[in-house]
Design an enzyme around this catalytic site. Structure first.
Site, PDB file in Angstrom:
ATOM      1  CB  SER A  90      -0.873  -0.004   1.258  1.00  0.00           C
ATOM      2  OG  SER A  90      -1.454   1.266   1.496  1.00  0.00           O
TER       3      SER A  90
ATOM      4  CE1 TYR B 125      -3.576  -2.228   5.543  1.00  0.00           C
ATOM      5  CE2 TYR B 125      -2.906  -0.078   4.712  1.00  0.00           C
ATOM      6  CZ  TYR B 125      -3.371  -1.355   4.486  1.00  0.00           C
ATOM      7  OH  TYR B 125      -3.646  -1.768   3.196  1.00  0.00           O
TER       8      TYR B 125
END
Length: 264
Positions: free
Chosen positions: A132, A145
């Site tokens: 990501s 995350y």
């Protein structure tokens, strides 16, 4: 390497981005082994792409081992599965932290460890990790995350050097905000007008491009986001101040609230 006739193990196949990746690699002539937790979604996709479905929960080590046994000796791994993990660290239970680490980082590492041995013996294969843009730059509410996605990037870059002499490619794909599918879309967060998105199909195309071109990293994000991530790597404190000024805290809060029920 060319995908025609190759067997690809794709994790996280039940989400919209997984669907797009599956269709992209099948379009290049690959055979698919698909995995995800929801068999009711997995089976129709397997039928569509003439693939094989293996339902499993990657947060459980024994399930990762079972997947390796049932999937066989794949030529390509696309590690796409991930759990949402937005929010302040204090909002996570220890169990939720463990699950995020297990699915987003441990499972790709274990799958790569086992599958790369056969690839190295054949001197052919490719490992793709879907990270990501949060794996290149962190922001408010992204500590857990980003830890998993930064970790995935470091793992892939190191592994790429380890596998180079064995003829095995390693790539990382970095999606930004993706419309129509994925964690951001499902959280129903409204972005500022100056922030552009990309599509699941563009992620699928990026995975194919990474494999066939043996690229170390491929971003799936608009130029502004890519430049911002590059600048954040050089000037993290200034980047943090700019993000706060542009309202990143509001986006992060909305994202965490939209994903809170999906950490398990």
């Amino acid at each position: 390497m060319k995908l025609g006739g190759r067997t690809v193990l794709l994790t996280g196949a039940t989400g919209g981005i997984g669907h797009a990746i599956a269709r992209a690699v099948v379009g290049r002539g690959a055979r698919l082994v698909l995995t995800g937790r929801r068999s009711e979604v997995l089976e129709p996709l397997a039928a569509e792409v003439s693939g094989r479905a293996v339902a499993c929960d990657l947060s459980r080590p024994e399930e990762v081992s079972r997947l390796l046994e049932e999937a066989g000796d794949a030529d390509v791994l696309v590690a796409n599965a991930a759990l949402p993990a937005s929010g302040l660290l204090s909002s996570f239970s220890v169990e939720e932290i463990d699950r995020a680490l297990a699915v987003n980082l441990r499972a790709p590492m274990v799958l790569a460890r086992d599958l790369s041995a056969g690839m190295a013996a054949r001197r052919s294969g490719h490992l793709v990790f879907v990270s990501s843009m949060s794996g290149k730059t962190a922001s408010v509410g992204s500590s857990v995350y980003s830890a998993t996605k930064f970790g995935l990037r470091g793992f892939a870059l190191g592994l790429r050097e380890d596998m180079r002499e064995h003829g095995v490619g390693v790539s990382t794909v970095f999606p930004g905000f993706i419309s129509d599918a994925g964690m951001f879309h499902e959280a129903e967060v409204k972005l500022p007008g100056y922030v552009a998105t990309r599509t699941p199909e563009q992620v699928g195309d990026a995975v194919v491009r990474a494999i066939e071109g043996n690229h170390a990293e491929v971003d799936v994000a608009p130029l502004g986001l890519r430049l911002g991530a590059a600048a954040a790597g050089l000037f993290p404190e200034a980047s943090g101040r700019l993000q706060r000024r542009l309202g990143s805290d509001k986006v992060a809060s909305a994202l965490a609230e939209g994903q809170r029920g999906k950490r398990g």
